[in-house]
Design a protein around this motif. Structure first.
Motif, PDB file in Angstrom:
ATOM      1  N   ALA A  24     -17.343  20.841 -10.060  1.00 33.23           N
ATOM      2  CA  ALA A  24     -17.619  19.451 -10.431  1.00 33.23           C
ATOM      3  C   ALA A  24     -17.299  19.251 -11.909  1.00 33.23           C
ATOM      4  O   ALA A  24     -17.330  20.191 -12.695  1.00 33.23           O
ATOM      5  CB  ALA A  24     -19.078  19.102 -10.169  1.00 33.23           C
ATOM      6  N   ARG A  25     -17.019  18.016 -12.244  1.00 32.43           N
ATOM      7  CA  ARG A  25     -16.800  17.654 -13.647  1.00 32.43           C
ATOM      8  C   ARG A  25     -18.123  17.641 -14.389  1.00 32.43           C
ATOM      9  O   ARG A  25     -19.194  17.612 -13.783  1.00 32.43           O
ATOM     10  CB  ARG A  25     -16.139  16.285 -13.719  1.00 32.43           C
ATOM     11  CG  ARG A  25     -14.742  16.300 -13.146  1.00 32.43           C
ATOM     12  CD  ARG A  25     -14.116  14.948 -13.215  1.00 32.43           C
ATOM     13  NE  ARG A  25     -12.790  14.992 -12.604  1.00 32.43           N
ATOM     14  CZ  ARG A  25     -11.836  14.148 -12.875  1.00 32.43           C
ATOM     15  NH1 ARG A  25     -12.032  13.163 -13.721  1.00 32.43           N
ATOM     16  NH2 ARG A  25     -10.671  14.260 -12.282  1.00 32.43           N
ATOM     17  N   ASN A  38     -21.667  15.396  -5.455  1.00 31.08           N
ATOM     18  CA  ASN A  38     -21.681  13.947  -5.589  1.00 31.08           C
ATOM     19  C   ASN A  38     -23.140  13.510  -5.618  1.00 31.08           C
ATOM     20  O   ASN A  38     -23.880  13.759  -4.656  1.00 31.08           O
ATOM     21  CB  ASN A  38     -20.956  13.297  -4.404  1.00 31.08           C
ATOM     22  CG  ASN A  38     -20.944  11.790  -4.508  1.00 31.08           C
ATOM     23  OD1 ASN A  38     -20.585  11.240  -5.530  1.00 31.08           O
ATOM     24  ND2 ASN A  38     -21.356  11.124  -3.435  1.00 31.08           N
ATOM     25  N   GLN A  39     -23.562  12.898  -6.712  1.00 35.06           N
ATOM     26  CA  GLN A  39     -24.944  12.429  -6.797  1.00 35.06           C
ATOM     27  C   GLN A  39     -25.139  11.264  -5.834  1.00 35.06           C
ATOM     28  O   GLN A  39     -24.277  10.389  -5.711  1.00 35.06           O
ATOM     29  CB  GLN A  39     -25.274  12.015  -8.219  1.00 35.06           C
ATOM     30  CG  GLN A  39     -25.271  13.183  -9.178  1.00 35.06           C
ATOM     31  CD  GLN A  39     -25.580  12.775 -10.604  1.00 35.06           C
ATOM     32  OE1 GLN A  39     -25.844  11.625 -10.913  1.00 35.06           O
ATOM     33  NE2 GLN A  39     -25.552  13.746 -11.497  1.00 35.06           N
ATOM     34  N   ARG A  64      -9.541  17.575  -5.025  1.00 30.55           N
ATOM     35  CA  ARG A  64     -10.768  17.711  -5.810  1.00 30.55           C
ATOM     36  C   ARG A  64     -10.763  18.974  -6.683  1.00 30.55           C
ATOM     37  O   ARG A  64     -11.449  19.034  -7.702  1.00 30.55           O
ATOM     38  CB  ARG A  64     -11.988  17.727  -4.898  1.00 30.55           C
ATOM     39  CG  ARG A  64     -12.295  16.353  -4.309  1.00 30.55           C
ATOM     40  CD  ARG A  64     -13.425  16.455  -3.282  1.00 30.55           C
ATOM     41  NE  ARG A  64     -13.812  15.169  -2.761  1.00 30.55           N
ATOM     42  CZ  ARG A  64     -14.886  14.489  -3.153  1.00 30.55           C
ATOM     43  NH1 ARG A  64     -15.682  14.981  -4.086  1.00 30.55           N
ATOM     44  NH2 ARG A  64     -15.168  13.323  -2.617  1.00 30.55           N
ATOM     45  N   LYS A  70     -24.020  20.104 -11.923  1.00 34.26           N
ATOM     46  CA  LYS A  70     -23.902  21.554 -11.696  1.00 34.26           C
ATOM     47  C   LYS A  70     -25.132  22.301 -12.214  1.00 34.26           C
ATOM     48  O   LYS A  70     -25.712  23.115 -11.488  1.00 34.26           O
ATOM     49  CB  LYS A  70     -22.650  22.114 -12.376  1.00 34.26           C
ATOM     50  CG  LYS A  70     -21.350  21.649 -11.796  1.00 34.26           C
ATOM     51  CD  LYS A  70     -20.152  22.246 -12.495  1.00 34.26           C
ATOM     52  CE  LYS A  70     -20.145  22.093 -13.983  1.00 34.26           C
ATOM     53  NZ  LYS A  70     -20.102  20.733 -14.497  1.00 34.26           N
ATOM     54  N   THR A  95     -21.980  15.900 -13.543  1.00 31.68           N
ATOM     55  CA  THR A  95     -22.107  15.616 -12.112  1.00 31.68           C
ATOM     56  C   THR A  95     -23.325  16.282 -11.488  1.00 31.68           C
ATOM     57  O   THR A  95     -23.739  15.911 -10.412  1.00 31.68           O
ATOM     58  CB  THR A  95     -20.816  16.057 -11.378  1.00 31.68           C
ATOM     59  OG1 THR A  95     -19.709  15.469 -12.041  1.00 31.68           O
ATOM     60  CG2 THR A  95     -20.801  15.609  -9.946  1.00 31.68           C
TER      61      THR A  95
END
Length: 186
Positions: free
Chosen positions: A53-54, A117-118, A135, A59, A57
Protein backbone atom coordinates in the motif's frame (compact mmCIF):
# COMPACT_ATOMS: atom_id res chain seq x y z
CA UNK A 1 39.06 28.00 19.39
CA UNK A 2 36.05 26.55 17.57
CA UNK A 3 33.87 24.03 19.32
CA UNK A 4 34.19 20.42 18.07
CA UNK A 5 31.26 19.18 16.01
CA UNK A 6 28.43 17.68 18.02
CA UNK A 7 28.29 13.89 18.02
CA UNK A 8 24.80 12.51 17.57
CA UNK A 9 23.52 10.93 20.76
CA UNK A 10 22.19 7.99 18.78
CA UNK A 11 23.91 6.63 15.71
CA UNK A 12 21.81 4.85 13.12
CA UNK A 13 22.60 1.28 12.17
CA UNK A 14 24.09 1.09 8.63
CA UNK A 15 21.16 -1.10 7.52
CA UNK A 16 18.89 1.94 7.82
CA UNK A 17 20.58 3.60 4.85
CA UNK A 18 18.31 4.28 1.86
CA UNK A 19 21.31 3.52 -0.35
CA UNK A 20 21.36 -0.05 0.98
CA UNK A 21 17.68 -0.41 0.06
CA UNK A 22 18.43 0.73 -3.48
CA UNK A 23 21.45 -1.55 -3.90
CA UNK A 24 19.69 -4.69 -2.64
CA UNK A 25 16.61 -3.85 -4.68
CA UNK A 26 18.70 -3.41 -7.85
CA UNK A 27 20.60 -6.64 -7.17
CA UNK A 28 17.41 -8.71 -6.94
CA UNK A 29 15.65 -6.91 -9.79
CA UNK A 30 18.58 -7.26 -12.22
CA UNK A 31 18.46 -11.02 -11.73
CA UNK A 32 14.67 -11.19 -11.96
CA UNK A 33 14.46 -13.03 -8.64
CA UNK A 34 13.04 -10.48 -6.23
CA UNK A 35 11.74 -7.03 -5.41
CA UNK A 36 11.40 -4.53 -2.59
CA UNK A 37 7.83 -3.44 -1.89
CA UNK A 38 6.28 -0.63 0.12
CA UNK A 39 4.28 -3.07 2.21
CA UNK A 40 3.62 -4.58 5.58
CA UNK A 41 3.76 -8.35 5.99
CA UNK A 42 2.77 -10.92 8.56
CA UNK A 43 3.08 -14.68 8.96
CA UNK A 44 0.33 -17.04 10.04
CA UNK A 45 0.59 -20.83 10.10
CA UNK A 46 3.80 -20.80 8.07
CA UNK A 47 2.52 -18.53 5.28
CA UNK A 48 3.48 -14.91 4.67
CA UNK A 49 0.81 -12.38 3.75
CA UNK A 50 2.00 -9.27 1.93
CA UNK A 51 0.03 -6.02 2.45
CA UNK A 52 1.28 -3.57 -0.21
CA UNK A 53 0.00 0.00 0.00
CA UNK A 54 1.00 3.61 -0.45
CA UNK A 55 1.88 5.79 2.51
CA UNK A 56 -1.07 6.71 4.70
CA UNK A 57 -3.22 3.74 3.65
CA UNK A 58 -2.91 1.82 6.93
CA UNK A 59 0.10 -0.53 6.72
CA UNK A 60 1.42 0.40 10.17
CA UNK A 61 -2.07 0.44 11.66
CA UNK A 62 -2.81 -3.03 10.27
CA UNK A 63 0.61 -4.33 11.40
CA UNK A 64 -0.06 -3.07 14.93
CA UNK A 65 -3.51 -4.70 15.02
CA UNK A 66 -2.14 -8.02 13.73
CA UNK A 67 0.73 -7.90 16.24
CA UNK A 68 -1.62 -7.22 19.16
CA UNK A 69 -3.93 -10.05 18.15
CA UNK A 70 -1.17 -12.65 18.55
CA UNK A 71 -2.68 -14.48 15.53
CA UNK A 72 0.13 -13.23 13.27
CA UNK A 73 3.88 -12.57 13.50
CA UNK A 74 4.63 -9.24 11.84
CA UNK A 75 7.65 -9.20 9.50
CA UNK A 76 7.51 -5.45 8.98
CA UNK A 77 5.29 -2.41 8.64
CA UNK A 78 6.89 -0.52 5.74
CA UNK A 79 9.38 -2.33 3.45
CA UNK A 80 9.27 -6.02 2.56
CA UNK A 81 11.31 -8.07 0.12
CA UNK A 82 9.78 -10.83 -1.96
CA UNK A 83 11.93 -13.43 -3.65
CA UNK A 84 11.38 -16.34 -5.98
CA UNK A 85 12.76 -19.78 -5.14
CA UNK A 86 12.00 -22.20 -7.97
CA UNK A 87 8.26 -21.99 -8.52
CA UNK A 88 7.50 -20.53 -5.08
CA UNK A 89 7.64 -16.95 -3.79
CA UNK A 90 8.55 -15.89 -0.24
CA UNK A 91 8.32 -12.70 1.82
CA UNK A 92 11.18 -11.38 3.97
CA UNK A 93 11.19 -8.97 6.88
CA UNK A 94 13.59 -6.03 6.68
CA UNK A 95 14.95 -3.54 9.23
CA UNK A 96 13.15 -0.66 7.48
CA UNK A 97 10.14 0.27 9.58
CA UNK A 98 7.51 2.99 9.76
CA UNK A 99 5.40 4.30 12.63
CA UNK A 100 4.54 0.91 14.17
CA UNK A 101 8.30 0.18 14.45
CA UNK A 102 7.61 -3.53 13.88
CA UNK A 103 10.01 -5.84 12.07
CA UNK A 104 11.34 -9.35 12.40
CA UNK A 105 14.17 -11.16 10.66
CA UNK A 106 11.91 -13.90 9.34
CA UNK A 107 10.74 -15.28 6.01
CA UNK A 108 7.97 -17.59 4.84
CA UNK A 109 6.35 -18.70 1.57
CA UNK A 110 3.78 -16.20 0.29
CA UNK A 111 0.17 -17.21 0.90
CA UNK A 112 -1.46 -14.10 -0.59
CA UNK A 113 -0.99 -10.51 -1.66
CA UNK A 114 -3.54 -8.32 0.11
CA UNK A 115 -3.90 -4.69 -1.01
CA UNK A 116 -5.27 -2.28 1.59
CA UNK A 117 -8.28 -0.04 1.29
CA UNK A 118 -9.73 1.83 4.26
CA UNK A 119 -13.47 1.22 4.58
CA UNK A 120 -16.21 1.34 7.22
CA UNK A 121 -16.51 -2.48 7.35
CA UNK A 122 -13.88 -5.20 7.02
CA UNK A 123 -14.13 -7.65 4.12
CA UNK A 124 -11.77 -9.48 1.80
CA UNK A 125 -12.36 -9.34 -1.97
CA UNK A 126 -10.44 -11.44 -4.54
CA UNK A 127 -9.06 -9.53 -7.53
CA UNK A 128 -7.89 -10.52 -11.01
CA UNK A 129 -4.25 -10.85 -12.02
CA UNK A 130 -4.31 -7.72 -14.21
CA UNK A 131 -5.66 -5.64 -11.32
CA UNK A 132 -2.99 -7.07 -9.00
CA UNK A 133 -0.23 -6.07 -11.45
CA UNK A 134 -1.69 -2.57 -11.75
CA UNK A 135 -1.73 -2.22 -7.96
CA UNK A 136 1.83 -3.61 -7.52
CA UNK A 137 3.51 -1.08 -9.83
CA UNK A 138 3.31 2.02 -7.58
CA UNK A 139 4.33 0.09 -4.43
CA UNK A 140 7.37 -1.73 -5.87
CA UNK A 141 10.84 -0.20 -6.21
CA UNK A 142 11.27 -0.21 -9.99
CA UNK A 143 14.38 1.34 -11.57
CA UNK A 144 12.58 2.87 -14.56
CA UNK A 145 15.85 4.53 -15.64
CA UNK A 146 17.38 1.06 -16.36
CA UNK A 147 15.30 -0.57 -19.16
CA UNK A 148 16.85 -4.06 -18.89
CA UNK A 149 16.44 -4.21 -15.12
CA UNK A 150 12.91 -2.81 -15.43
CA UNK A 151 11.99 -5.53 -17.96
CA UNK A 152 13.42 -8.19 -15.66
CA UNK A 153 11.51 -6.82 -12.66
CA UNK A 154 8.24 -6.53 -14.60
CA UNK A 155 8.65 -10.19 -15.59
CA UNK A 156 9.19 -11.04 -11.93
CA UNK A 157 6.02 -9.16 -10.89
CA UNK A 158 4.01 -10.96 -13.58
CA UNK A 159 5.21 -14.31 -12.24
CA UNK A 160 4.46 -13.22 -8.67
CA UNK A 161 0.84 -12.24 -9.31
CA UNK A 162 0.33 -15.26 -11.59
CA UNK A 163 1.38 -17.60 -8.76
CA UNK A 164 0.17 -15.92 -5.55
CA UNK A 165 -3.55 -15.14 -5.09
CA UNK A 166 -4.41 -11.44 -4.70
CA UNK A 167 -7.12 -9.69 -2.71
CA UNK A 168 -8.23 -6.26 -1.56
CA UNK A 169 -8.80 -5.93 2.16
CA UNK A 170 -11.45 -3.28 2.74
CA UNK A 171 -10.85 -2.67 6.43
CA UNK A 172 -11.86 -0.60 9.38
CA UNK A 173 -8.96 -0.19 11.83
CA UNK A 174 -10.54 -2.27 14.59
CA UNK A 175 -9.15 -5.27 16.49
CA UNK A 176 -11.50 -7.69 14.68
CA UNK A 177 -9.53 -7.25 11.40
CA UNK A 178 -7.03 -9.92 12.55
CA UNK A 179 -9.77 -12.48 13.11
CA UNK A 180 -11.41 -11.68 9.77
CA UNK A 181 -8.08 -12.15 8.00
CA UNK A 182 -7.22 -15.33 9.90
CA UNK A 183 -10.56 -16.85 8.89
CA UNK A 184 -10.57 -15.70 5.24
CA UNK A 185 -7.00 -15.96 3.94
CA UNK A 186 -5.88 -19.06 2.04
Amino acid sequence: RPEPPAVPSRLLHPAHSPLLQILISLHLAARGIGALHHAAAAVREGRCYLFPARSGTGKSTLATLLHRSELFRVLGDDRIFTRQHGSEFAGYGTPWVSTARLCENLSAPLGAIVFLNQAPHTRLEPIARAEAVRRMLPVTDIPWWEPQITDSLLGYLDGLVSTVPAFVLHFAPTPDVAGVLAGALP
